[in-house]
Each structure stands twice: as structure tokens, then as C-alpha cells.
Design an enzyme around this catalytic site. Structure first.
Site, PDB file in Angstrom:
ATOM      1  N   CYS A 127     -20.505  -2.297 -42.013  1.00 21.02           N
ATOM      2  CA  CYS A 127     -19.650  -3.371 -42.491  1.00 21.02           C
ATOM      3  C   CYS A 127     -18.272  -3.273 -41.827  1.00 21.02           C
ATOM      4  O   CYS A 127     -17.804  -2.188 -41.519  1.00 21.02           O
ATOM      5  CB  CYS A 127     -19.441  -3.365 -43.995  1.00 21.02           C
ATOM      6  N   ARG A 164     -20.418  -3.305 -36.343  1.00 25.24           N
ATOM      7  CA  ARG A 164     -20.477  -2.442 -37.525  1.00 25.24           C
ATOM      8  C   ARG A 164     -21.485  -2.944 -38.557  1.00 25.24           C
ATOM      9  O   ARG A 164     -21.850  -2.217 -39.481  1.00 25.24           O
ATOM     10  CB  ARG A 164     -19.096  -2.357 -38.180  1.00 25.24           C
ATOM     11  N   TRP A 192     -23.375  -5.190 -43.468  1.00 24.69           N
ATOM     12  CA  TRP A 192     -24.662  -4.501 -43.230  1.00 24.69           C
ATOM     13  C   TRP A 192     -25.182  -4.194 -44.628  1.00 24.69           C
ATOM     14  O   TRP A 192     -24.615  -3.363 -45.347  1.00 24.69           O
ATOM     15  CB  TRP A 192     -24.426  -3.230 -42.432  1.00 24.69           C
ATOM     16  N   ASN A 197     -16.080  -2.086 -48.105  1.00 25.53           N
ATOM     17  CA  ASN A 197     -17.023  -1.231 -47.358  1.00 25.53           C
ATOM     18  C   ASN A 197     -17.244   0.018 -48.181  1.00 25.53           C
ATOM     19  O   ASN A 197     -16.299   0.544 -48.766  1.00 25.53           O
ATOM     20  CB  ASN A 197     -16.406  -0.765 -46.034  1.00 25.53           C
ATOM     21  N   GLY A 198     -18.477   0.523 -48.169  1.00 20.91           N
ATOM     22  CA  GLY A 198     -18.773   1.760 -48.901  1.00 20.91           C
ATOM     23  C   GLY A 198     -19.748   1.490 -50.022  1.00 20.91           C
ATOM     24  O   GLY A 198     -20.445   0.466 -50.020  1.00 20.91           O
ATOM     25  N   GLU A 258     -33.359  12.183 -26.784  1.00 22.86           N
ATOM     26  CA  GLU A 258     -32.422  11.063 -26.693  1.00 22.86           C
ATOM     27  C   GLU A 258     -33.077   9.858 -26.007  1.00 22.86           C
ATOM     28  O   GLU A 258     -32.860   8.712 -26.396  1.00 22.86           O
ATOM     29  CB  GLU A 258     -31.151  11.514 -25.952  1.00 22.86           C
ATOM     30  N   LYS A 305     -33.349   6.154 -27.682  1.00 22.99           N
ATOM     31  CA  LYS A 305     -32.758   4.987 -27.013  1.00 22.99           C
ATOM     32  C   LYS A 305     -33.782   3.861 -26.922  1.00 22.99           C
ATOM     33  O   LYS A 305     -33.502   2.718 -27.218  1.00 22.99           O
ATOM     34  CB  LYS A 305     -32.304   5.420 -25.614  1.00 22.99           C
ATOM     35  N   GLU A 310     -34.732   2.397 -30.535  1.00 16.57           N
ATOM     36  CA  GLU A 310     -33.731   1.649 -31.303  1.00 16.57           C
ATOM     37  C   GLU A 310     -33.405   0.285 -30.704  1.00 16.57           C
ATOM     38  O   GLU A 310     -33.127  -0.647 -31.443  1.00 16.57           O
ATOM     39  CB  GLU A 310     -32.474   2.472 -31.585  1.00 16.57           C
ATOM     40  N   HIS A 358     -51.122  20.516 -28.720  1.00 16.61           N
ATOM     41  CA  HIS A 358     -51.407  21.017 -30.071  1.00 16.61           C
ATOM     42  C   HIS A 358     -51.645  19.874 -31.053  1.00 16.61           C
ATOM     43  O   HIS A 358     -51.477  20.047 -32.261  1.00 16.61           O
ATOM     44  CB  HIS A 358     -50.269  21.931 -30.541  1.00 16.61           C
ATOM     45  N   LYS A 409     -23.432   0.417 -36.337  1.00 15.60           N
ATOM     46  CA  LYS A 409     -22.850   1.403 -35.435  1.00 15.60           C
ATOM     47  C   LYS A 409     -22.380   2.647 -36.172  1.00 15.60           C
ATOM     48  O   LYS A 409     -22.637   3.763 -35.771  1.00 15.60           O
ATOM     49  CB  LYS A 409     -21.678   0.755 -34.698  1.00 15.60           C
TER      50      LYS A 409
HETATM   51  C1  AGP Z   1     -27.516   6.273 -31.321  1.00 14.86           C
HETATM   52  O1  AGP Z   1     -27.770   5.362 -30.339  1.00 14.86           O
HETATM   53  C2  AGP Z   1     -27.382   5.780 -32.682  1.00 14.86           C
HETATM   54  N1  AGP Z   1     -26.892   4.509 -32.815  1.00 14.86           N
HETATM   55  C3  AGP Z   1     -27.112   6.795 -33.767  1.00 14.86           C
HETATM   56  O2  AGP Z   1     -28.185   7.686 -33.731  1.00 14.86           O
HETATM   57  C4  AGP Z   1     -25.795   7.584 -33.761  1.00 14.86           C
HETATM   58  O3  AGP Z   1     -25.765   8.486 -32.694  1.00 14.86           O
HETATM   59  C5  AGP Z   1     -25.653   8.295 -35.113  1.00 14.86           C
HETATM   60  O4  AGP Z   1     -25.638   7.354 -36.139  1.00 14.86           O
HETATM   61  C6  AGP Z   1     -24.434   9.176 -35.193  1.00 14.86           C
HETATM   62  O5  AGP Z   1     -23.254   8.446 -35.071  1.00 14.86           O
HETATM   63  P1  AGP Z   1     -21.884   9.161 -34.837  1.00 14.86           P
HETATM   64  O6  AGP Z   1     -21.956   9.861 -33.512  1.00 14.86           O
HETATM   65  O7  AGP Z   1     -20.867   8.082 -34.853  1.00 14.86           O
HETATM   66  O8  AGP Z   1     -21.688  10.152 -35.949  1.00 14.86           O
END
Ligand code: AGP
Length: 610
Positions: free
Chosen positions: A2, A27, A75, A101-102, A483, A487, A490, A506, A605
Site C-alpha cells: 500500500c 507498493r 494491496w 497502511n499496516g 534466485e 525471478k 514471480e 533423489h 514491493k
Molecule cells: C524479489 O523479486 C521479491 N519481490 C521479494 O522476494 C523480495 O526480495 C522480498 O520481499 C524481500 O524484500 P526486501 O529486500 O525489501 O526485504
């Protein structure tokens, strides 16, 4: 999670806020809304969907007349995305509007009480209680109402408020959720992060926990939780607004991929002084390091993946045992930590709720904490004992790219520094790694040349219809494969799994059938023979293999269907370059599949709820 923007000044508030909301859309982006105080009271407009819907509904903001307002991009947590659940929320008498927010943890209890007292709720959100509580608590003194409000609320909040009785004033309170005040000339802002107001000002004040801000066009007053006026010191954010804009690229993600040579330079160069590493003055004595029983690295998502790369590097060169733990698990795992452990907390945003909670717990248990963070003055940066900033600049795309690679680079700096202090690395090896690290930005730049990108793009287009992709590798390659898989899933919604190459046999190899794509990372010379045999196991089951390899491992060509070489670099540093290949691969697959690359479904984000 948010985004909040608020404006008080001499311009029309709504168009200014729409610009801010567009910058905050990363956000949260399932609905948005604005409330502006006009001559006839508060006017409100909300829209389910992206900000462009709100732009249309308000005719670019022209339909909401007034110079004082609050806006929000959501969000969803409590209540589905819809017009009615969008913020701002109004009090029953229509005189107070709030954005939040929160999470208000005691919202159910407050809602029941307020309902009994005759207040009617329109939405399913936890936030709406704030508007009704304000109506109830206000007796002519807004500051007093806000002090009382904070006593009633449990949980985390950043709240922006407008009141029709004070059309020249904007209010904000916060606890455990970021909120900054942007200081302009003849105008002031509130925002959940600096990006929203960066086009207008570089001077900010961070509102502290349980503090109140009361802003007019010409100044801002701050109060503590008891309502006593306090002084706050502004800080300057030297981020260039251009770095928070697309700059001609079709997506922020692509722009941020291309930002990496500069981001790596900015993260590494200032810390390398001749053959020495200066971690911005952070010091570790030999005696302290020798007394450690181990290091814990904690983070979420990509930050956790960066931590795994760091674990490999630090264990190898510093001979200190490193545990890498997901922040959401760390906090409920009854962690064994004390002053004999160093906790490294990694976060791009510096606001991730799970990571912040882990930091607080580690500190409480006596561990020294060091944060690797991108966003200056964020909660994690402020609360850790030491902070080493990555200098990636603003990262807007939900999928992190430069945020991740600069975290890895920062961990390399830390690893080399610790190894040097402990004397666990030979001088020549140390200097070779330091020089390799200082050259990484040039290697990244090589990867961003058209011919290199086009080669990856061709593979991405060929494989864009895959339903499931495996990523395999050993050692540092395994760390990098985690990673790569994240990527891809997501942003393209393709099911992707990362496996230690030796682990495939395994169980998971049963999923390999004709055409199943496996991305094999083959950059580790010492592990070549073993990885090659794992790759052959996949190809002999008619799986398709695309390898990302070092030139030294070019023999892998004989058993794969496609091959991308990374530029020549030390094997220990390859995860940064591998990551860039996998980012480009994921980007073009997502593009081919028509996905919303910068704002993938269901994600936000900055994840400020646990
Ligand atoms: C990665 O592409 C993500 N969007 C997510 O995993 C992100 O790295 C994670 O939420 C941690 O965020 P931060 O580094 O702001 O703590």
C-alpha cells in the site's frame, strides 16, 4: 505494501497526488482512491484496479477541487479489492477521511464496540475503524484526538488524515510502518516512501513511532505520543528523480536490469581503498570474530537468496559457520543466538515486516546486528547496530534485480573484510577476489550489450510456452539458481523450482519428461564433472537443457540444447553475472507471455505485514 500520499499547499491537491500515487503504485495496485477537502466538505473518489482508473474517474484529478488531500494505492489484506474496500475511508459524519497502511490488530474488537455505539461500517477493512474512532474521539482538539487514537489502536499503522473542520491542515500518525514528511516551499507532503514526493522535494523528515505530524502549506509541527511538541531534523535524499523513472525503457524491471553496472560500481567502489576494504567505518576486531560461534544471515525472498550466496562465500573464505534463515521462520524458531553470534539482516526496502521482526529479536537476544539495506533511513537501517548500504538507487519493479546483485556484492565485501581480519585468506587470493569484485560492473556492462541480451531473448522466446522449469547447480550455482527460479515464477507465472544439481536424482528427476526445460548453471570449475553428470541425467531422459556456463566449462556444450556464457570472472563471484542472465531470461519470457512485468499479480514491493 500500500502507498500513501498527502498534499497541502497552494496547487490543486488531486493532480499532484495522482503523480505521487503513480510513483507508489509498485507498493500495491489493486485499487486506489483520494479524498480532498473542498468548500463543501470532503470529496472522495475510489476505483478498483490500477491508478489509471482513478485518473479516468477524476478526469486527471480535476473533479476533486481543493488544496489539501490524501491518496492511497492498496494491496488488499482485509477485504477483497473493490471500490468500497479502497481507501480513503470516511467517518459516518463525512468529516474525517483516512488512509492507512499496516494492520490494525484489534480491529474486530473496535468494530464491535463502535457498531454498538451506532457507527455504521461500509467496508470489510480493518482500516475503517480509524475514521469512526476519530469522529468519536474528536471534541474540538485534533491533537488530543490523535493522541487518544494511538492509545486505542493495536498493530502497525501509517495513517494520513484530513478533516473538513481544518481544510488547511494535513495530519499523520504512525507506528511500525514507514511514513515520511516531504518538505516543500509553500507546500508539504506526507508519503509512505520518498519516491512519491521526490519529484517535488529532496528534504524529508521521518516520522517516528507514535509521533504526530500536523502540516500546513507553510510548515509542519510534530508531537510525541503525549501530545508534546517535538523538534525533528530533516534529512536530504540525494536520489535523482530520473533514477525513479523509466527513462525510456518499457518497464522499470528492464531499466533496473540495465542500471546494474552503475549500481555495482556505487556499491563496491567507495568501499575499496587501494587493497583495503572500508565498510563505511564498521569495525570488527580479530578477537570478536574469533569469539563468534557463527553468523546468522536473515532475509526474505531474494534477500534470503543473496544471503545463501553470502553463506557460501563467507564460509569458504572466513571459515566461520553461517546459517541462512528465512526471516519469517527465524522469528518463530526460538533462535539460538547471543553475543557470540553476528546477525546480518538483508533487505532492499529496509521495511519488510518479517525481517524487521527478526532484527529486533536478534538484538533482544544479545546478538550484534549488521544490516545490508538499500533504502536510506528505513526502519531496518535505523534499528540495526551497523548498516552497510547498497547503493542501488530506487528500485520500483516488484521483482528485484539491482537490489539483489548489490546485496550479493555487499556480502562479498563483508566476506573479504572478515577473511582478511581473521587471516583465513591468502594475500594473493584476497587481492584477486577484490580486483574481480571491483571489475564486476564492467562484466555486467558486457552482458547488457545488444548481442548478448538478444541471444538470451531468443532462448526466452523459444521457451516461453513452458509450464514448468527446473534450475539446477552446485555450490554457488545452486545459490544462484534459487534466485533464477524466483525471478521466473514471480513475473511470468511459470512454475519454477531450483534444486541442488546432485539432489535431483533423489526424487525430482521423476518429473523430467520429453521437453521439460532445465536451466543448468555450470560456472564452477571444480564442480564441473559432477554437475555435468547431473545434466546428462536430465538430457538422457529427453529433458531440454539450457546451460549458463563459464567459458572454462564450455565442454558442457556436448550435452545441452542451448548455451549462454557468462563473461570471464572468478568462480566465487559468478552468481552476480548468472543472476543477470536469469533476470533477462525471466523478463523476456514474461514479456512473451503478456504478463504485467512491473506489477505481477498478488504481489507488492514492500511487504510490511507478517
Ligand atoms: C524479489 O523479486 C521479491 N519481490 C521479494 O522476494 C523480495 O526480495 C522480498 O520481499 C524481500 O524484500 P526486501 O529486500 O525489501 O526485504
Amino acid at each position: 505494501m500500500c502507498g500513501i500520499i498527502g498534499y497541502i499547499g497552494r496547487e490543486q491537491a488531486a493532480p499532484v497526488m495522482l503523480d505521487g500515487l503513480k510513483r507508489l503504485e509498485y507498493r500495491g495496485y489493486d485499487s486506489s482512491g483520494m479524498a480532498v477537502v473542498g468548500d463543501d466538505g470532503i470529496n472522495l473518489c475510489k476505483a478498483e484496479g490500477k491508478i489509471k482508473k482513478l485518473v479516468e474517474k477524476t478526469n486527471g484529478g480535476k473533479n476533486l477541487v481543493g488544496v489539501c488531500g490524501i491518496g492511497h494505492t492498496r494491496w488488499a489484506t482485509h477485504g477483497a479489492p473493490s471500490d468500497v474496500n479502497s481507501h480513503p475511508h470516511l467517518s459516518c459524519d463525512g468529516r474525517f477521511a483516512i488512509v492507512h497502511n499496516g494492520i490494525i490488530e484489534n480491529h474486530a474488537e473496535l468494530r464491535a464496540k463502535l457498531t454498538e455505539q451506532g457507527y455504521t461500517f461500509k467496508s470489510e477493512t480493518d482500516s475503517e475503524v480509524v475514521a469512526h474512532l476519530l469522529q468519536k474521539l474528536y471534541d474540538g482538539d485534533m491533537k488530543k484526538a490523535l493522541v487518544e487514537l494511538m492509545k486505542e489502536l493495536k498493530g502497525s499503522y501509517a495513517i494520513g488524515i484530513v478533516f473538513s473542520g481544518t481544510p488547511d491542515r494535513l495530519y499523520a500518525v504512525r507506528k511500525d510502518n514507514p511514513l515520511v514528511i516531504g518538505l516543500g516551499t509553500g507546500e508539504n507532503y506526507i508519503a509512505s516512501d520518498v519516491a512519491a514526493a521526490l519529484a517535488k522535494t529532496h528534504e524529508f523528515v521521518l516520522l517516528g513511532d507514535c509521533e504526530i505530524a500536523e502540516a500546513t502549506a507553510d510548515g509542519v509541527k510534530y508531537y510525541n505520543a503525549n501530545g508534546h511538541q517535538i523538534k525533528k531534523k530533516p534529512y536530504t535524499v540525494d536520489w535523482d528523480i530520473a533514477r525513479a523513472e523509466k527513462g525510456g525503457y518499457p518497464h522499470f524491471m528492464l531499466k533496473e536490469i540495465y542500471d546494474q553496472p552503475k549500481a555495482l560500481t556505487d556499491t563496491v567502489r567507495p568501499r575499496v581503498v587501494g587493497t583495503e576494504i572500508d565498510l563505511d567505518g564498521i569495525t570488527f576486531s580479530r578477537a570478536y570474530l574469533d569469539s563468534l560461534s557463527g553468523i546468522d544471515i536473515v532475509g526474505c525472498g531474494s534477500a534470503y537468496h543473496a544471503g545463501i550466496v553470502g553463506k557460501h562465500f563467507i564460509e569458504k573464505h572466513c571459515r566461520i559457520r553461517v546459517n541462512c534463515t528465512l526471516a519469517s521462520e527465524y522469528i518463530y524458531s526460538n533462535p539460538i543466538t547471543d553475543e557470540k553470534r553476528l546477525t546480518i539482516i538483508i533487505s532492499q526496502s529496509g521495511e519488510t515486516a518479517d525481517t524487521l521482526a527478526a532484527l529486533r529479536l536478534a538484538k533482544k537476544l544479545g546478538s550484534r546486528t549488521m544490516a545490508i539495506v538499500n533504502v536510506v533511513h528505513s526502519a531496518i537501517a535505523r534499528e540495526a547496530d551497523d548498516v552497510l548500504y547498497t547503493h542501488a538507487g530506487p528500485e520500483i519493479a516488484v521483482a528485484t534485480t539491482k537490489g539483489y546483485t548489490t546485496q550479493v556484492a555487499a556480502l562479498y565485501l563483508v566476506g573479504l573484510k572478515l577473511a582478511c581480519i581473521r587471516g583465513t585468506i591468502e594475500k594473493e587470493r584476497y587481492e584477486a577476489l577484490l580486483s574481480g569484485l571491483s571489475e564486476l560492473h564492467n562484466k555486467a556492462a558486457e552482458q547488457l550489450k545488444d548481442h548478448y541480451v538478444n541471444n538470451i531473448k531468443t532462448y526466452a522466446e523459444a521457451f516461453s510456452k513452458q509450464h514448468c522449469v527446473f534450475f539446477i547447480g552446485r555450490g554457488a550455482d545452486y545459490a544462484a539458481s534459487l534466485e533464477g527460479a524466483l525471478k521466473l515464477k514471480e513475473i511470468s507465472y511459470v512454475h519454477a523450482e531450483a534444486y541442488a544439481a546432485g539432489e535431483l536424482k533423489h526424487g525430482t528427476i521423476s518429473l523430467i519428461e520429453e521437453g521439460t526445460l532445465t536451466l543448468a548453471l555450470v560456472t564452477q570449475k571444480e564442480l564441473f564433472a559432477k554437475t555435468e553428470s547431473n545434466v546428462r541425467a536430465v538430457s538422457s531422459r529427453n529433458g531440454t537443457v539450457l546451460a549458463v556456463a563459464s567459458r572454462e566449462n564450455s565442454k558442457i556444450k556436448s550435452c545441452v540444447d542451448g548455451l549462454v556464457f557468462i563473461p570471464e570472472c572468478d568462480d566465487d563471484l559468478s552468481p552476480v553475472l548468472t543472476a543477470i542472465v536469469l533476470q533477462i531470461f525471466a523478463y523476456y519470457i514474461a514479456l512473451q507471455r503478456g504478463c504485467d512485468i512491473d506489477q505481477p499479480r498478488n504481489l507488492a514491493k514492500s511487504v510490511t505485514v507478517e
